[in-house]
Design a protein around this motif. Structure first.
Motif, PDB file in Angstrom:
ATOM      1  N   PRO A 282       5.051 -11.677  -7.029  1.00  0.00           N
ATOM      2  CA  PRO A 282       3.987 -12.869  -7.895  1.00  0.00           C
ATOM      3  C   PRO A 282       3.924 -14.085  -7.123  1.00  0.00           C
ATOM      4  CG  PRO A 282       6.000 -12.246  -9.821  1.00  0.00           C
ATOM      5  CD  PRO A 282       6.709 -11.161  -8.300  1.00  0.00           C
ATOM      6  N   ARG A 283       4.673 -14.725  -5.849  1.00  0.00           N
ATOM      7  CA  ARG A 283       4.813 -16.135  -5.519  1.00  0.00           C
ATOM      8  C   ARG A 283       3.738 -15.442  -4.438  1.00  0.00           C
ATOM      9  NH1 ARG A 283      10.572 -18.253  -6.232  1.00  0.00           N
ATOM     10  NH2 ARG A 283      10.485 -18.542  -8.501  1.00  0.00           N
ATOM     11  N   PRO A 284       3.567 -16.240  -3.228  1.00  0.00           N
ATOM     12  CA  PRO A 284       2.451 -15.872  -1.972  1.00  0.00           C
ATOM     13  C   PRO A 284       3.965 -16.302  -1.466  1.00  0.00           C
ATOM     14  CG  PRO A 284       2.285 -18.414  -2.671  1.00  0.00           C
ATOM     15  CD  PRO A 284       2.984 -17.971  -3.961  1.00  0.00           C
ATOM     16  N   ALA A 285       4.766 -16.400  -1.454  1.00  0.00           N
ATOM     17  CA  ALA A 285       6.192 -16.740   0.170  1.00  0.00           C
ATOM     18  C   ALA A 285       7.448 -16.762  -1.039  1.00  0.00           C
ATOM     19  CB  ALA A 285       5.661 -16.944   1.307  1.00  0.00           C
ATOM     20  N   ARG A 286       8.440 -16.392  -0.003  1.00  0.00           N
ATOM     21  CA  ARG A 286       9.658 -17.036  -1.151  1.00  0.00           C
ATOM     22  C   ARG A 286      10.881 -16.723   0.619  1.00  0.00           C
ATOM     23  NH1 ARG A 286      12.032 -13.597  -6.150  1.00  0.00           N
ATOM     24  NH2 ARG A 286      14.039 -15.542  -5.791  1.00  0.00           N
ATOM     25  N   VAL A 287      12.584 -17.767  -0.307  1.00  0.00           N
ATOM     26  CA  VAL A 287      13.078 -17.613   0.684  1.00  0.00           C
ATOM     27  C   VAL A 287      14.346 -16.123   0.100  1.00  0.00           C
ATOM     28  CG1 VAL A 287      15.212 -18.600   2.421  1.00  0.00           C
ATOM     29  CG2 VAL A 287      12.529 -19.101   1.852  1.00  0.00           C
ATOM     30  N   VAL A 288      14.734 -15.656   0.729  1.00  0.00           N
ATOM     31  CA  VAL A 288      16.080 -14.774   0.387  1.00  0.00           C
ATOM     32  C   VAL A 288      16.934 -14.651   1.627  1.00  0.00           C
ATOM     33  CG1 VAL A 288      14.390 -12.945  -1.690  1.00  0.00           C
ATOM     34  CG2 VAL A 288      15.334 -12.674   1.345  1.00  0.00           C
ATOM     35  N   ALA A 289      18.589 -14.651   1.004  1.00  0.00           N
ATOM     36  CA  ALA A 289      19.061 -14.490   1.572  1.00  0.00           C
ATOM     37  C   ALA A 289      20.337 -12.981   1.734  1.00  0.00           C
ATOM     38  CB  ALA A 289      20.530 -16.081   1.942  1.00  0.00           C
ATOM     39  N   PRO A 290      20.288 -12.316   1.800  1.00  0.00           N
ATOM     40  CA  PRO A 290      21.148 -11.138   0.675  1.00  0.00           C
ATOM     41  C   PRO A 290      22.678 -11.021   1.667  1.00  0.00           C
ATOM     42  CG  PRO A 290      19.439 -10.411   2.383  1.00  0.00           C
ATOM     43  CD  PRO A 290      19.570 -11.272   1.931  1.00  0.00           C
ATOM     44  N   LEU A 291      22.542 -11.637   2.988  1.00  0.00           N
ATOM     45  CA  LEU A 291      23.710 -11.353   3.802  1.00  0.00           C
ATOM     46  C   LEU A 291      23.783 -13.103   4.012  1.00  0.00           C
ATOM     47  CD1 LEU A 291      23.256  -8.934   5.616  1.00  0.00           C
ATOM     48  CD2 LEU A 291      24.909  -8.730   3.448  1.00  0.00           C
ATOM     49  N   GLY A 292      23.252 -13.908   4.027  1.00  0.00           N
ATOM     50  CA  GLY A 292      24.072 -15.463   3.900  1.00  0.00           C
ATOM     51  C   GLY A 292      23.044 -16.523   5.405  1.00  0.00           C
ATOM     52  N   THR A 293      21.849 -15.363   5.961  1.00  0.00           N
ATOM     53  CA  THR A 293      20.557 -15.928   6.088  1.00  0.00           C
ATOM     54  C   THR A 293      19.824 -15.605   5.963  1.00  0.00           C
ATOM     55  OG1 THR A 293      22.249 -14.935   8.072  1.00  0.00           O
ATOM     56  CG2 THR A 293      19.964 -15.172   8.571  1.00  0.00           C
ATOM     57  N   PRO A 294      18.450 -16.869   6.233  1.00  0.00           N
ATOM     58  CA  PRO A 294      17.758 -16.962   5.437  1.00  0.00           C
ATOM     59  C   PRO A 294      16.873 -16.262   6.096  1.00  0.00           C
ATOM     60  CG  PRO A 294      17.554 -19.076   6.835  1.00  0.00           C
ATOM     61  CD  PRO A 294      19.156 -18.102   6.979  1.00  0.00           C
ATOM     62  N   ILE A 295      16.037 -15.118   5.012  1.00  0.00           N
ATOM     63  CA  ILE A 295      14.800 -14.833   5.250  1.00  0.00           C
ATOM     64  C   ILE A 295      13.092 -14.796   4.654  1.00  0.00           C
ATOM     65  CG2 ILE A 295      13.754 -12.037   5.131  1.00  0.00           C
ATOM     66  CD1 ILE A 295      16.376 -11.492   5.817  1.00  0.00           C
ATOM     67  N   ILE A 296      12.121 -15.247   5.076  1.00  0.00           N
ATOM     68  CA  ILE A 296      11.297 -15.611   4.504  1.00  0.00           C
ATOM     69  C   ILE A 296      10.204 -14.434   3.834  1.00  0.00           C
ATOM     70  CG2 ILE A 296       9.590 -16.719   4.267  1.00  0.00           C
ATOM     71  CD1 ILE A 296      10.760 -19.167   5.760  1.00  0.00           C
ATOM     72  N   LEU A 297      10.296 -14.703   2.930  1.00  0.00           N
ATOM     73  CA  LEU A 297       8.927 -13.262   2.975  1.00  0.00           C
ATOM     74  C   LEU A 297       7.841 -13.373   2.571  1.00  0.00           C
ATOM     75  CD1 LEU A 297      11.640 -11.213   0.464  1.00  0.00           C
ATOM     76  CD2 LEU A 297      11.119 -10.896   3.204  1.00  0.00           C
ATOM     77  N   LEU A 298       6.608 -13.108   3.060  1.00  0.00           N
ATOM     78  CA  LEU A 298       5.169 -13.548   2.580  1.00  0.00           C
ATOM     79  C   LEU A 298       4.664 -11.984   1.626  1.00  0.00           C
ATOM     80  CD1 LEU A 298       4.332 -15.308   5.680  1.00  0.00           C
ATOM     81  CD2 LEU A 298       5.204 -16.600   3.957  1.00  0.00           C
ATOM     82  N   ASN A 299       4.097 -12.809   1.225  1.00  0.00           N
ATOM     83  CA  ASN A 299       2.673 -11.806  -0.105  1.00  0.00           C
ATOM     84  C   ASN A 299       1.771 -11.426   1.033  1.00  0.00           C
ATOM     85  OD1 ASN A 299       1.553 -10.585  -1.862  1.00  0.00           O
ATOM     86  ND2 ASN A 299       1.564 -11.745  -3.295  1.00  0.00           N
ATOM     87  N   PRO A 300       1.193  -9.938   1.399  1.00  0.00           N
ATOM     88  CA  PRO A 300       0.192  -9.417   2.246  1.00  0.00           C
ATOM     89  C   PRO A 300      -0.547  -9.876   1.615  1.00  0.00           C
ATOM     90  CG  PRO A 300       1.889  -7.305   1.082  1.00  0.00           C
ATOM     91  CD  PRO A 300       2.337  -9.033   1.054  1.00  0.00           C
ATOM     92  N   ASP A 301      -0.656  -9.826   0.061  1.00  0.00           N
ATOM     93  CA  ASP A 301      -1.986 -10.215  -0.978  1.00  0.00           C
ATOM     94  C   ASP A 301      -3.030 -11.656  -0.831  1.00  0.00           C
ATOM     95  OD1 ASP A 301      -2.038  -7.091  -1.117  1.00  0.00           O
ATOM     96  OD2 ASP A 301      -0.798  -7.767  -3.168  1.00  0.00           O
ATOM     97  N   VAL A 302      -1.796 -12.370  -0.050  1.00  0.00           N
ATOM     98  CA  VAL A 302      -2.530 -13.907   0.522  1.00  0.00           C
ATOM     99  C   VAL A 302      -2.943 -13.808   1.221  1.00  0.00           C
ATOM    100  CG1 VAL A 302      -1.502 -16.307   1.038  1.00  0.00           C
ATOM    101  CG2 VAL A 302      -0.266 -14.428  -1.049  1.00  0.00           C
TER     102      VAL A 302
END
Length: 85
Positions: free
Chosen positions: A6-26
């Motif tokens: 639902p968002r254009p982007a967000r940060v996740v850190a499943p193993l403690g390292t930040p990963i930035i996800l971008l929405n391909p629909d943007v």
């Protein structure tokens, strides 16, 4: 990485390292700005123990950290603006 959400982007850190996800629909021309915005969150925002905050509350739109990330992302993308003498 790209992920539909639902968002254009967000940060996740499943193993403690930040990963930035971008929405391909943007639109692709906005990817740089949203990437800079999420990098700003990683650089600026920590909890009381100094640990990075990667997940915002449900009311994130009213969170002042969003304004901080917007400001830094704008500076990263456009540079500082100085008035002409």
């Amino acid at each position: 990485l790209y992920a539909r959400m639902p968002r254009p982007a967000r940060v996740v850190a499943p193993l403690g390292t930040p990963i930035i996800l971008l929405n391909p629909d943007v639109p692709p021309r906005r990817h740089t700005y949203f990437l800079a915005h999420e990098i700003a969150h990683v650089l600026l925002h920590v909890d009381h123990d100094g640990a990075p905050i990667y997940s915002m509350d449900a009311c994130w739109e009213d969170d002042p950290r969003e304004d901080e990330a917007e400001m830094l992302a704008t500076l990263m993308c456009q540079g500082p603006r100085f008035p002409r003498p």
